[in-house]
Design an enzyme around this catalytic site. Structure first.
Site, PDB file in Angstrom:
ATOM      1  N   SER A  66       0.801  -1.227   0.000  1.00  0.00           N
ATOM      2  CA  SER A  66       0.000   0.000   0.000  1.00  0.00           C
ATOM      3  C   SER A  66       0.832   1.275   0.000  1.00  0.00           C
ATOM      4  O   SER A  66       0.267   2.368  -0.017  1.00  0.00           O
ATOM      5  CB  SER A  66      -0.919   0.011   1.220  1.00  0.00           C
ATOM      6  OG  SER A  66      -0.187   0.220   2.396  1.00  0.00           O
TER       7      SER A  66
ATOM      8  N   THR B  21       1.667   7.011   0.361  1.00  0.00           N
ATOM      9  CA  THR B  21       0.810   5.924  -0.111  1.00  0.00           C
ATOM     10  C   THR B  21       1.038   5.625  -1.582  1.00  0.00           C
ATOM     11  O   THR B  21       1.510   6.478  -2.332  1.00  0.00           O
ATOM     12  CB  THR B  21      -0.676   6.326   0.079  1.00  0.00           C
ATOM     13  OG1 THR B  21      -1.508   5.203  -0.199  1.00  0.00           O
ATOM     14  CG2 THR B  21      -1.064   7.472  -0.820  1.00  0.00           C
TER      15      THR B  21
ATOM     16  N   VAL C 269      -5.619  10.986  -7.709  1.00  0.00           N
ATOM     17  CA  VAL C 269      -4.908  11.437  -6.513  1.00  0.00           C
ATOM     18  C   VAL C 269      -5.862  11.339  -5.329  1.00  0.00           C
ATOM     19  O   VAL C 269      -7.001  11.805  -5.414  1.00  0.00           O
ATOM     20  CB  VAL C 269      -4.406  12.889  -6.691  1.00  0.00           C
ATOM     21  CG1 VAL C 269      -3.811  13.415  -5.401  1.00  0.00           C
ATOM     22  CG2 VAL C 269      -3.388  12.960  -7.820  1.00  0.00           C
ATOM     23  N   GLY C 270      -5.404  10.734  -4.265  1.00  0.00           N
ATOM     24  CA  GLY C 270      -6.232  10.614  -3.064  1.00  0.00           C
ATOM     25  C   GLY C 270      -6.008  11.773  -2.118  1.00  0.00           C
ATOM     26  O   GLY C 270      -5.552  12.855  -2.504  1.00  0.00           O
ATOM     27  N   ASP C 271      -6.292  11.520  -0.852  1.00  0.00           N
ATOM     28  CA  ASP C 271      -6.164  12.567   0.160  1.00  0.00           C
ATOM     29  C   ASP C 271      -4.741  12.735   0.669  1.00  0.00           C
ATOM     30  O   ASP C 271      -4.376  13.803   1.179  1.00  0.00           O
ATOM     31  CB  ASP C 271      -7.081  12.248   1.348  1.00  0.00           C
ATOM     32  CG  ASP C 271      -6.753  10.903   1.993  1.00  0.00           C
ATOM     33  OD1 ASP C 271      -6.362   9.960   1.267  1.00  0.00           O
ATOM     34  OD2 ASP C 271      -6.871  10.789   3.225  1.00  0.00           O
TER      35      ASP C 271
ATOM     36  N   THR D 127      -5.897   7.290   7.034  1.00  0.00           N
ATOM     37  CA  THR D 127      -5.797   6.235   6.027  1.00  0.00           C
ATOM     38  C   THR D 127      -7.234   5.825   5.696  1.00  0.00           C
ATOM     39  O   THR D 127      -8.161   6.151   6.432  1.00  0.00           O
ATOM     40  CB  THR D 127      -4.994   5.024   6.548  1.00  0.00           C
ATOM     41  OG1 THR D 127      -5.643   4.507   7.724  1.00  0.00           O
ATOM     42  CG2 THR D 127      -3.575   5.416   6.918  1.00  0.00           C
TER      43      THR D 127
ATOM     44  N   GLY E 225      -9.688   7.863   0.450  1.00  0.00           N
ATOM     45  CA  GLY E 225      -9.241   9.242   0.308  1.00  0.00           C
ATOM     46  C   GLY E 225     -10.300  10.172  -0.224  1.00  0.00           C
ATOM     47  O   GLY E 225     -10.347  11.359   0.149  1.00  0.00           O
TER      48      GLY E 225
HETATM   49  N1  GLY Z   1      -6.035   7.351   1.766  1.00  0.00           N
HETATM   50  C1  GLY Z   1      -5.258   6.961   0.658  1.00  0.00           C
HETATM   51  C2  GLY Z   1      -5.914   7.159  -0.638  1.00  0.00           C
HETATM   52  O1  GLY Z   1      -7.124   7.215  -0.721  1.00  0.00           O
HETATM   53  O2  GLY Z   1      -5.204   7.272  -1.629  1.00  0.00           O
END
Ligand code: GLY
Length: 358
Positions: free
Chosen positions: A85, A223, A234-236, A256, A259
């Site tokens: 991950s 991540t 793109v996540g958070d 986590t 996101g």
């Molecule tokens: N929290 C990680 C993502 O959503 O990329």
């Protein structure tokens, strides 16, 4: 050579490699003097960070600042091929290419740096720090982020391990019976490519926050993002205020899990602001979970009228050294090192975990 020039060159040499560990900040910017009643050092992280909190504590105890510690800590997980991950060995996007996101936030100077969708660089957290320290920007993405990393001497490498490639290939081969990718099968088999059990398209990530011996706070989130994502998703994690936030006067928070939920709810900055208003870290993390539940209105993202079909986990500490965490569903934990050793601590939660949610 003048002493100013010599000092400049020495600092430049120290700061100029991708293997940078200690800060290139002049001491005056690295935080103040030890504060009366400083609770540090304290390190918290997501549950995959037991080794990370140990490393971070070691670095901080050796005189590093919180940012040195948390980055050194998460580098262990970024380098680990078995953690699918984060970093090297992270699960790739739908094309089989690993794209990484990371961000750092430095409490004493209230600065931040981040990279998103960066390829071929094992330690995006170090590049994020470089963006913060050696550019006038906060966030670089994709090819631009890679070129910036190259300019700073970060080595490029293939981040796709055989393990991650095989998981991706199995996903691709079992997505549909109507496409041309076939999993292993016999001459008698029909319906080839049918999914036998749902894939865990995990959002795994590592977040790490710390307070150092001066009472200064910093944090990092890194991540490989959502497994098999659309390229460029793109996540958070690299978004300041969503996947992490630190305010030296208040505390730090990170997340986590899904996101997209944090992007739409600015969760990490909300947690820090709720702590500023007097909530404990755990109460603030629970409030972030409740906010997401209340805002999850799309039926495709709910099991029923209330319960989201995904989980999000929050980790927070305040400047007094109180820490806490919470997830929407039970069964999660966080890693903590408060000087007495590294351990996993259960997260608070809103609801019991349904069997259908891993
Ligand atoms: N929290 C990680 C993502 O959503 O990329």
């Amino acid at each position: 050579m003048s002493s100013n020039r010599r000092e400049f060159l020495l600092k430049a040499a120290a700061a100029g490699t991708g293997a940078l560990l200690t800060s290139s900040f002049p001491d005056v910017l690295r935080g103040g003097t030890p504060e009366e009643g400083s609770p540090g050092p304290l390190v918290i992280s997501s549950a995959n960070g037991i080794e990370a909190v140990k490393k971070a504590m070691e670095v901080i105890r050796a005189g590093g600042e919180a940012l040195d510690g948390v980055i050194a800590g998460v580098n262990i997980v970024e380098d680990d091929p078995n953690d699918t991950s984060v970093g090297y060995g992270g699960l790739p996007n739908e094309d089989g290419v690993v794209e990484l996101d990371a961000a750092v936030m430095h409490g004493p100077t209230h600065r931040a740096g981040a990279v998103a969708s960066i390829r071929n660089i094992k330690n995006p957290s170090k590049v994020a720090r470089m963006v913060m320290e050696r550019s006038d920007h906060v966030l670089l993405v994709g090819e631009g982020a890679l070129r910036f990393a190259r300019a700073h001497g970060f080595p490029e490498e293939n981040l796709l391990t055989d393990k991650a490639r095989e998981i991706w290939l199995r996903w691709k081969e079992t997505m549909s019976t109507q496409d041309d990718w076939l999993p292993p099968h016999t001459p008698e088999d029909r319906n080839i490519g049918a999914l036998l059990e749902p894939y865990l398209r995990h959002y795994g990530t590592i977040h790490c926050s710390a307070i150092d011996v001066k009472g200064n706070i910093s944090c990092v989130t890194t991540t490989s993002g959502l497994a098999f994502k659309i390229p460029g998703r793109v996540g958070d994690s690299p978004i300041i205020g969503a996947g992490l936030y630190a305010d030296n006067e208040v505390g730090s928070a990170g997340s986590t899990g899904r996101g997209e939920a944090n992007l739409a709810n600015c969760s990490s900055v909300m947690i820090v602001e709720w702590m500023r208003l007097g909530k404990s870290p755990e109460e603030a993390c629970l409030a972030a979970c409740q906010r997401i539940v209340a805002h999850t209105r799309m039926a495709r993202l709910r099991f029923d009228d209330i319960h989201p079909s995904f989980d999000v986990i929050f980790y927070a500490m305040n400047r007094s050294g109180v820490y806490g965490s919470a997830s929407i569903y039970s069964g999660r934990s966080m890693a903590v090192h408060d000087g007495a050793g590294a351990r996993l601590v259960p997260c608070a939660s809103l609801y019991p975990r349904p069997a259908s949610l891993k």
